[in-house]
Structures are given as C-alpha cells and as structure tokens.
Design an enzyme around this catalytic site. Structure first.
Site, PDB file in Angstrom:
ATOM      1  N   GLN A 136     -41.049  12.505  12.218  1.00 53.71           N
ATOM      2  CA  GLN A 136     -41.246  13.527  11.203  1.00 53.71           C
ATOM      3  C   GLN A 136     -40.638  14.854  11.647  1.00 53.71           C
ATOM      4  OE1 GLN A 136     -45.455  13.083   9.323  1.00 53.71           O
ATOM      5  NE2 GLN A 136     -45.628  12.245  11.404  1.00 53.71           N
ATOM      6  N   VAL A 187     -37.659  17.570  13.025  1.00 57.00           N
ATOM      7  CA  VAL A 187     -36.311  17.919  12.560  1.00 57.00           C
ATOM      8  C   VAL A 187     -35.493  18.557  13.666  1.00 57.00           C
ATOM      9  CG1 VAL A 187     -37.052  18.180  10.152  1.00 57.00           C
ATOM     10  CG2 VAL A 187     -37.150  20.166  11.677  1.00 57.00           C
ATOM     11  N   HIS A 213     -37.833  13.515   7.777  1.00 57.19           N
ATOM     12  CA  HIS A 213     -37.780  14.827   7.115  1.00 57.19           C
ATOM     13  C   HIS A 213     -36.441  15.529   7.289  1.00 57.19           C
ATOM     14  CE1 HIS A 213     -42.461  14.967   7.418  1.00 57.19           C
ATOM     15  NE2 HIS A 213     -42.032  14.191   6.444  1.00 57.19           N
ATOM     16  N   CYS A 245     -25.727  22.296   0.534  1.00 61.21           N
ATOM     17  CA  CYS A 245     -25.689  23.139  -0.658  1.00 61.21           C
ATOM     18  C   CYS A 245     -26.440  22.428  -1.771  1.00 61.21           C
ATOM     19  CB  CYS A 245     -24.253  23.421  -1.086  1.00 61.21           C
ATOM     20  SG  CYS A 245     -24.155  24.379  -2.628  1.00 61.21           S
ATOM     21  N   CYS A 270     -23.856  21.867  -5.054  1.00 60.43           N
ATOM     22  CA  CYS A 270     -22.755  20.891  -5.083  1.00 60.43           C
ATOM     23  C   CYS A 270     -22.900  19.774  -4.056  1.00 60.43           C
ATOM     24  CB  CYS A 270     -21.415  21.597  -4.905  1.00 60.43           C
ATOM     25  SG  CYS A 270     -21.109  22.190  -3.208  1.00 60.43           S
ATOM     26  N   CYS A 307     -21.665  29.042  -0.396  1.00 61.25           N
ATOM     27  CA  CYS A 307     -21.074  27.722  -0.159  1.00 61.25           C
ATOM     28  C   CYS A 307     -19.551  27.814  -0.167  1.00 61.25           C
ATOM     29  CB  CYS A 307     -21.562  26.758  -1.231  1.00 61.25           C
ATOM     30  SG  CYS A 307     -20.814  25.114  -1.131  1.00 61.25           S
ATOM     31  N   SER A 349     -48.965  13.288  16.036  1.00 61.97           N
ATOM     32  CA  SER A 349     -49.082  13.615  14.615  1.00 61.97           C
ATOM     33  C   SER A 349     -50.547  13.654  14.199  1.00 61.97           C
ATOM     34  CB  SER A 349     -48.343  12.585  13.756  1.00 61.97           C
ATOM     35  OG  SER A 349     -48.493  12.883  12.374  1.00 61.97           O
ATOM     36  N   SER A 350     -50.905  14.693  13.465  1.00 63.18           N
ATOM     37  CA  SER A 350     -52.258  14.780  12.917  1.00 63.18           C
ATOM     38  C   SER A 350     -52.399  13.922  11.668  1.00 63.18           C
ATOM     39  CB  SER A 350     -52.594  16.234  12.566  1.00 63.18           C
ATOM     40  OG  SER A 350     -51.744  16.693  11.513  1.00 63.18           O
TER      41      SER A 350
END
Length: 303
Positions: free
Chosen positions: A105, A107, A123, A131, A134, A184, A226-227
């Site tokens: 989970q 990043v 995640h 972006c 697009c 972008c 993890s909780s």
C-alpha cells in the site's frame, strides 16, 4: 517506556507458516516508519495527519499549488529515505522462494530499492507524475527539475515543518501563494498529480484484481505494518479468512483485521522480521534495526 521484544512463541509460529512457502505479503505504512517516513496513524489507529483528498486536489489550482509547493520542498528528504532491515528481509524472503506475491500500500518504492521485484503497488508510486487531463506521465525527477526552474531556490529557502507520510511538509501560506505551478508538456493543463491513489480516489480495478490473484495463489497472507483501517488492504484479509487460509499480522497496535488473524504479533517490524529471517535460516546482513520499542506477541490460535 521499556523496550519489549517480539513474543518468541508467536514469532516461531509465524515462521513455521512462512517456511511452507507460497506466502503473499501485504505491506502498509508501518513498513517504512523505520526508514524515517511517518505513518498517517499512530499505534492506536488514530489518524495523526489529514492528507489532501482527491476531491480537494482536482477542485482548484490553489489546492494543487498548495500540494506541489509542500511536496517539492519535502521531496529531497523523502527521496533520501533508504530501505530498512524489514524491507531487506522481505526482499530476501522473495529471493529465497518463500513468497508468491508482494503487494504494498506504500508509494515510496523502498521495496524495490531493497531488491524486491514484481512489487504490486496498490496505491501507485510517487516516482511518477500523471496529467489528469491528457494522461501523459513523466518521471518525478523531471517534474522536480521543472519545479526548480520555475521556483529557483524555493526548496532550500523556506521554513518547513516535519515531513508528512506522502512526502510533503507544512509551509507558511505566504510561501505557498508565491509558488509557481508547472503545466503539462503535452496539453498545457495545470492538472499534474503524483501517480498515486489519493484518499477518496478508487484503486484501479486491474490492480485490485491482480492483488486478489496473488492472495488466491497463496497458502498464507502475511500482513506487515498495516492498521488495515482502509478497505483497500483490509479486504484481502477478509478474503483470505473467508477462504480458510491463515492470516498472520505483524504491526504495532491493534488492527481492523485482528479478529480474522490466525496469528497476531504486536511489535515493531525491524526486529520481528530479522528474527523471522533467522528462524528460517536466512543469514544475510539485514542491517541495523532502528526502532527499539516493541510490545508483546498476541497468539490467537489456529482457526
């Protein structure tokens, strides 16, 4: 508080399960706290910080400016975080053939830095920027170069608070207001967003399906750090429990999945995982265990 170590009997029981192989590992934010990246919640499950939601981010340019100004300043510290002993143990378990899947989970990319491969990032990752208009994607390093060019000296010239779980920091409103947003390179919109799932945003269906496949291919679900407060992780515990597969949870404090756990170890991950590796006969140098606060194990019995 006196440091207490992982309960030996519980750790041995978990090691016996892991030794049988086909383990699906599910990791959460507690996996990275010993690398200096804080969790959203404390050991009691209470949320310590409130992250920006998806709805807030897409609602206005001002909200995106607030996010990116803070994230730009915090990125250097966040990106400097290194894998801890727990990450290295998980990579070793994979390398030695004990695992059949690794779902995170988180990043932060620290599992990959520790040597793990085929990591399913439920995640997403802070290492990419997307972006929303697009769908163009660029590496975070490219985004940071653009931010530096538009805001020379900003990252090192403002006063900040502590780093937060998603890599940003707190800043004064005047500093936020002065920050220049990039646009972008393809469509010119200012809707650039880290390629991560925000609170209030659904996890892509294909990732969820791949995670279920990994869980279904396993004979043990091992939850680390993890909780399980949010359904994106908790559903896999419920799924395994319903299918009659054992579930082992190692993390500090109570979790939402405690009632479904076969074995529950309430302890810090560094010492617990290094101990697990030793019981499995792994002799790698996993490095220093940073955290010294550990609680006792809570064996719940086989179900």
């Amino acid at each position: 508080m006196t440091a207490r170590h992982p309960d030996a009997a519980t750790l041995e029981a978990v090691a016996d399960l892991v030794a049988g192989g086909r383990v699906c590992v599910l990791t959460g934010a507690g996996m990275s706290t010993e690398s200096g990246i804080p969790d959203y919640r404390g050991p009691d499950g209470t949320r310590r910080v409130t992250p920006m939601t998806y709805g807030e981010f897409v609602a206005s340019t001002d909200a995106r400016r607030r996010y990116w100004s803070r994230a730009h300043v915090g990125w250097r510290r966040f990106a400097a975080s290194a894998p801890n002993a727990g990450h290295r143990v998980v990579a070793a378990l994979q390398r030695e053939g004990f695992t059949c899947g690794l779902v995170t989970q988180n990043v932060d990319g620290l599992h990959q830095e520790a040597g793990a491969s085929d990591v399913l990032e439920l995640h997403g990752t802070l290492g990419l920027v997307r972006c929303l208009t697009c769908e163009d994607r660029i590496p975070r390093a490219v985004m940071e170069q653009q931010l530096d060019a538009l805001n020379p000296g900003f990252a090192g010239g403002v006063r900040t608070g502590e780093i937060r779980p998603d890599g940003d920091v707190t800043l004064a409103e005047a500093d936020v207001a002065a920050f220049v947003l990039p646009t972008c390179r393809v469509c010119g919109a200012d809707t650039l967003k880290p390629d991560v799932v925000y609170f209030g945003e659904p996890v892509p269906k294909d990732r969820v399906a791949r995670a279920y496949e990994a869980v279904d291919a396993s004979r043990l679900l091992l939850v680390l750090g993890s909780s399980l407060k949010v359904m994106s992780g908790y559903r896999f515990v419920r799924h395994s429990h319903k299918a009659g597969r054992p579930v082992a949870i190692v993390t500090r404090g109570r979790t939402r999945g405690d009632d479904e756990a076969t074995w529950r170890l309430d302890a810090g991950l560094g010492e617990s995982l290094v101990g697990l590796a030793r019981l499995l006969g792994l002799t790698d140098d996993f490095g220093e265990v940073v955290d010294g606060e550990y609680a006792t194990g809570l064996p719940l019995g086989l179900t």
